[in-house]
Each structure stands twice: as structure tokens, then as C-alpha cells.
Design an enzyme around this catalytic site. Structure first.
Site, PDB file in Angstrom:
ATOM      1  N   GLU A   1      -7.063 -34.512  27.432  1.00 38.06           N
ATOM      2  CA  GLU A   1      -7.642 -33.437  26.621  1.00 38.06           C
ATOM      3  C   GLU A   1      -8.497 -32.535  27.519  1.00 38.06           C
ATOM      4  O   GLU A   1      -9.383 -33.017  28.223  1.00 38.06           O
ATOM      5  CB  GLU A   1      -8.492 -34.025  25.492  1.00 38.06           C
ATOM      6  CG  GLU A   1      -9.375 -33.050  24.750  1.00 38.06           C
ATOM      7  CD  GLU A   1      -8.634 -31.851  24.184  1.00 38.06           C
ATOM      8  OE1 GLU A   1      -9.128 -30.712  24.374  1.00 38.06           O
ATOM      9  OE2 GLU A   1      -7.574 -32.041  23.562  1.00 38.06           O
ATOM     10  N   GLN A   2      -8.205 -31.229  27.462  1.00 36.25           N
ATOM     11  CA  GLN A   2      -8.903 -30.327  28.375  1.00 36.25           C
ATOM     12  C   GLN A   2     -10.364 -30.094  28.000  1.00 36.25           C
ATOM     13  O   GLN A   2     -11.186 -29.803  28.863  1.00 36.25           O
ATOM     14  CB  GLN A   2      -8.179 -28.992  28.469  1.00 36.25           C
ATOM     15  CG  GLN A   2      -8.149 -28.187  27.191  1.00 36.25           C
ATOM     16  CD  GLN A   2      -7.440 -26.854  27.387  1.00 36.25           C
ATOM     17  OE1 GLN A   2      -7.090 -26.476  28.502  1.00 36.25           O
ATOM     18  NE2 GLN A   2      -7.223 -26.147  26.300  1.00 36.25           N
TER      19      GLN A   2
ATOM     20  N   ARG B   1     -12.683 -31.394   9.343  1.00 37.51           N
ATOM     21  CA  ARG B   1     -11.772 -31.669  10.463  1.00 37.51           C
ATOM     22  C   ARG B   1     -12.435 -32.554  11.525  1.00 37.51           C
ATOM     23  O   ARG B   1     -11.795 -33.465  12.073  1.00 37.51           O
ATOM     24  CB  ARG B   1     -11.316 -30.346  11.079  1.00 37.51           C
ATOM     25  CG  ARG B   1     -10.312 -30.494  12.217  1.00 37.51           C
ATOM     26  CD  ARG B   1      -9.933 -29.145  12.790  1.00 37.51           C
ATOM     27  NE  ARG B   1      -9.170 -28.360  11.843  1.00 37.51           N
ATOM     28  CZ  ARG B   1      -7.840 -28.330  11.791  1.00 37.51           C
ATOM     29  NH1 ARG B   1      -7.128 -29.071  12.618  1.00 37.51           N
ATOM     30  NH2 ARG B   1      -7.221 -27.578  10.916  1.00 37.51           N
TER      31      ARG B   1
ATOM     32  N   TYR C   1     -13.365 -25.720  -1.156  1.00 32.82           N
ATOM     33  CA  TYR C   1     -13.358 -27.129  -1.553  1.00 32.82           C
ATOM     34  C   TYR C   1     -14.474 -27.873  -0.816  1.00 32.82           C
ATOM     35  O   TYR C   1     -14.947 -27.439   0.238  1.00 32.82           O
ATOM     36  CB  TYR C   1     -12.002 -27.790  -1.291  1.00 32.82           C
ATOM     37  CG  TYR C   1     -11.448 -27.632   0.106  1.00 32.82           C
ATOM     38  CD1 TYR C   1     -11.836 -28.479   1.148  1.00 32.82           C
ATOM     39  CD2 TYR C   1     -10.506 -26.642   0.388  1.00 32.82           C
ATOM     40  CE1 TYR C   1     -11.317 -28.346   2.414  1.00 32.82           C
ATOM     41  CE2 TYR C   1      -9.980 -26.494   1.656  1.00 32.82           C
ATOM     42  CZ  TYR C   1     -10.386 -27.347   2.670  1.00 32.82           C
ATOM     43  OH  TYR C   1      -9.870 -27.204   3.930  1.00 32.82           O
TER      44      TYR C   1
ATOM     45  N   ASP D   1       1.566 -28.804  16.238  1.00 33.52           N
ATOM     46  CA  ASP D   1       1.675 -27.352  16.398  1.00 33.52           C
ATOM     47  C   ASP D   1       2.483 -26.959  17.625  1.00 33.52           C
ATOM     48  O   ASP D   1       3.086 -25.882  17.649  1.00 33.52           O
ATOM     49  CB  ASP D   1       0.279 -26.726  16.488  1.00 33.52           C
ATOM     50  CG  ASP D   1      -0.405 -26.604  15.137  1.00 33.52           C
ATOM     51  OD1 ASP D   1       0.244 -26.899  14.118  1.00 33.52           O
ATOM     52  OD2 ASP D   1      -1.582 -26.206  15.107  1.00 33.52           O
TER      53      ASP D   1
END
Length: 395
Positions: A45-46, A118, A225, A302
Site C-alpha cells: 500500500e503506497q 468507510r 444515512y 475498481d
């Protein structure tokens, strides 16, 4: 966290180790799924630390069912909210067009509908992946993907050093502007959707119901929400923008948001006015790819099928990918064939969801007679509104 499932490859060329490029939700779910399948897993992970990108997520039963299988659903339910209903409203008047309750649908599809911050989902997936034995290397930027004898190698920059990470397979879970996709020769440019998203989180107003509210209007819509166990309200305002915008998670122009919704219902304006600031980015997806991989390299999430958020399926489909990849790897045979089987199992479904998300983006923003026709259809759907997507939720 349960111990990884014993993995007994039937073929000497089967995958025993994986490098996953990208430490977002898809990459971490993939790391967890592959560890539980018995592979040695390293995540590159960068970012120097796992950080929030965006705010809220809607997780539908097709995703929460897999998270339950991965052993993380109890942790998720501790920080998420199970919303009461989907409440679709007219943005100008605030009147309800239709409402569908999530509880009966969750029972039909065998898993809950949840809304979550998230960062909470990302953090619990990282924790579970580490507990399962995955190694997460932060501050590590992909420089090259190379074939290696009997495997594949990711060359990554870590500080001022180049380090080679070898494995049997490499999974590119590095987003819509995927470096792995470029290394595969799939230089597909992201498609600007002519939409900007403005996001904010605010304290939940008094007596605000635990619903997902969707306000529809001409060239704009708003989704609201609860997240953080019901303590905060996630606000997403989508507006039309014809000029491509490359900003990603950048400070947003509050005045532009208020202007876009100035003639909307008082409840909408009050919600927007309660936000001290907004983050903004352009919405992009990609056209369905002709292929997702080659040799011992594949794509996930993605990177493979970036989609617009108008079906709430971006994270869910990445989670589905993770489970499907682990299943393919465990099915036996050589690593490359397992990756092609995974891609074949996923390509048609994700392409259909990409198309349906684009369609929803147009439907949400209708005006005039088409808007009236849309609202009539929504009213007639009533409680069955969620079942329109049973082909997604029940899969």
C-alpha cells in the site's frame, strides 16, 4: 479470528503465495480471503497509513454475507447501523415518493443491509487480515511488475529503496487509476460521469430516523444515512459538472453546494447548512475491460471494474471479487488457470452492474415528464423496490 482453512494444492504450479497491490477495502478483503484459503499474503500500500477516503458506505446482503463467512460481520455490526428503510423523496418538496423496509429484504436475502463509515470497515479488515497472518507493507509504491521463474514479482519503492516482492500470483487492487492495470497493457482511461460528489459528516439531528434517505431532483441528488454506530450522519450531494474534474478527496466549495440545492426542501437545506465543510471529487468509472489479467497477474475491485456509486455496489463487488478469487485458487489446478477462472466468473456480472449504475445516475437526475414517469414507477414499486435488485443481493 478462526485459523486459515487448510490449503492443499493439487498441482505443483498452484498458487501458494500472493502479493496484493492496494490496501483499500478490496485489497484487504482479498488478503483476508486468500489467507483463510492458506496462501501466504503480502499487501503493498503506497499510503504511509491506512486513512479514510470518502466517508460512508452502504453494504448490501451480497457483501455482508461474505463478510460473515470471513468472520468479520460481528465486528462490523458493532460499528455499523442497520438502517430501517430506504426512503426516496422529492428533493424540491421533501415529500416521500416511496419507501421500502430493509428488514424483510434482509430476511429474504439471508444477510443484513448495513451502513458504515468507510474507515471503520477498512480498519477492521486490516486488523482481521493481520490476525490471519497477512503482512501489510505501508509506504510502498509499485514501480514494476515482472515475470519471475515460476511466479511473478512486484518491484516497489519503499523510501529510497527498490524492493522486489516475489509470489505465485499478483492481484492489482489499486483503484480506478490502477498501476497494475497499466502494467498489463490495459491503458483504459477512467470515464468522467459529469458529476461531482460533495461529502460531509455531521452529528445526527434530533429525532432523525435511522433511514437511508435519497432525495431526487433535476441534475442533482442527495443521499443521507447514519454512520459511526448512529452518532454521525453521512451526507453525499451529487451535482452536475460538464468539465472533467480531477480532484480526489479535495476541499469542496461550500457555496457551490448551497447554490445547487438552494431551491430544495427546507430539510435538505438545513442538513447542508449543518456541515462545516465538504470534501469533493469527480465521479469516474471505466468501460468494461476486454480482460482482467495475464499469466499470474489479475485485477480486483475498481482496478477491474470501477463503477459509479448509484447502486451502492463499488465496495460490495470488490468484496465479492475477493471471495471468488479465493474460491478459484482453492479449486485446484495451476495458478494462471485459476486466475482466468476467477475472471470468467466475475466479468459478466460486474459489467452488468457497471451499466446499471450508469443508468441509475441518469434516472436520478430526470426532470419534466420523464421525472413524473419515474416517480410513478417508484410509487407503484413500494415495498418491492429492493427486490428489483434481487439478482444482485441474492447472488
Amino acid at each position: 479470528m478462526p485459523a486459515p482453512t487448510p490449503f492443499r494444492p493439487r498441482d505443483s504450479r498452484a498458487a501458494r503465495s500472493a502479493v496484493v497491490v492496494g490496501g483499500g477495502i478490496g485489497g484487504l478483503a482479498c488478503a483476508l480471503a486468500l489467507r483463510r484459503a492458506g496462501l501466504t499474503v503480502q499487501v503493498l500500500e503506497q499510503a504511509r497509513k491506512l486513512r479514510e477516503v470518502g466517508a460512508g458506505l452502504q453494504l448490501t446482503p451480497n457483501a455482508t454475507r461474505i463478510l460473515r463467512d470471513l468472520g468479520v460481520l460481528p465486528r462490523l455490526e458493532a460499528v455499523a447501523v442497520a438502517p430501517r428503510s430506504l426512503d426516496v423523496r422529492d428533493g424540491r418538496s421533501g415529500a416521500t415518493i416511496t419507501r421500502a423496509h430493509y428488514g424483510p429484504a434482509a430476511s429474504r436475502y439471508g444477510a443484513p443491509f448495513l451502513v458504515v463509515h468507510r474507515a471503520d470497515l477498512q480498519n477492521l479488515l486490516a486488523e482481521a487480515a493481520r490476525e490471519a497472518g497477512a503482512v501489510i507493507a505501508l509506504g510502498t509504491e509499485l514501480a514494476a511488475v515482472e515475470s519471475a521463474f515460476g511466479g511473478v514479482r512486484a518491484v516497489a519503492k519503499q523510501g529510497d529503496k527498490l524492493i522486489a516482492h516475489g509470489a505465485d500470483i499478483l492481484v492489482g487492487a489499486d483503484g480506478v487509476r490502477s498501476a497494475v492495470r497499466a502494467h498489463l497493457g490495459l491503458a483504459v482511461p477512467p470515464v468522467f460521469a459529469r458529476r461531482l460528489a460533495y461529502r460531509a459528516t455531521v452529528p445526527v439531528p434530533a429525532k432523525h430516523p435511522p433511514d437511508v434517505r435519497l432525495y431526487l431532483g433535476r441534475d442533482a441528488h442527495l443521499v443521507v444515512y447514519p454512520v459511526k454506530g448512529g452518532a454521525l450522519l453521512n451526507i453525499v450531494a451529487i451535482v452536475k459538472e460538464t468539465v472533467p474534474v480531477a480532484r480526489w478527496n479535495a476541499p469542496g466549495d461550500s457555496a457551490a453546494v448551497h447554490q445547487a440545492f438552494a431551491a430544495w426542501a427546507p430539510e435538505v437545506r438545513r442538513l447542508l447548512e449543518s456541515a462545516p465543510h465538504f470534501l469533493c471529487w469527480g465521479l469516474y468509472d471505466i468501460d468494461p475491460l476486454p480482460r482482467w489479467g495475464s499469466g499470474r497477474v489479475t485485477l480486483l475491485g475498481d482496478a477491474a471494474h470501477a463503477m459509479l456509486p448509484f447502486l451502492a455496489q463499488g465496495a460490495a463487488q470488490a468484496i465479492e471479487d475477493a471471495a471468488a478469487l479465493a474460491t478459484a485458487i482453492c479449486s485446484g489446478g495451476d495458478a494462471a488457470s485459476a486466475l482466468r477462472a476467477y475472471e470468467g466468473a466475475r466479468h459478466g456480472r460486474t459489467a452488468r452492474i457497471q451499466s446499471e449504475a450508469r443508468r441509475n445516475g441518469m434516472v436520478y437526475h430526470l426532470s419534466g415528464p420523464p421525472r413524473l414517469a419515474r416517480d410513478l414507477v417508484l410509487r407503484s414499486s413500494g415495498a418491492a423496490l429492493l427486490d428489483r435488485y434481487g439478482w444482485i443481493y441474492g447472488a
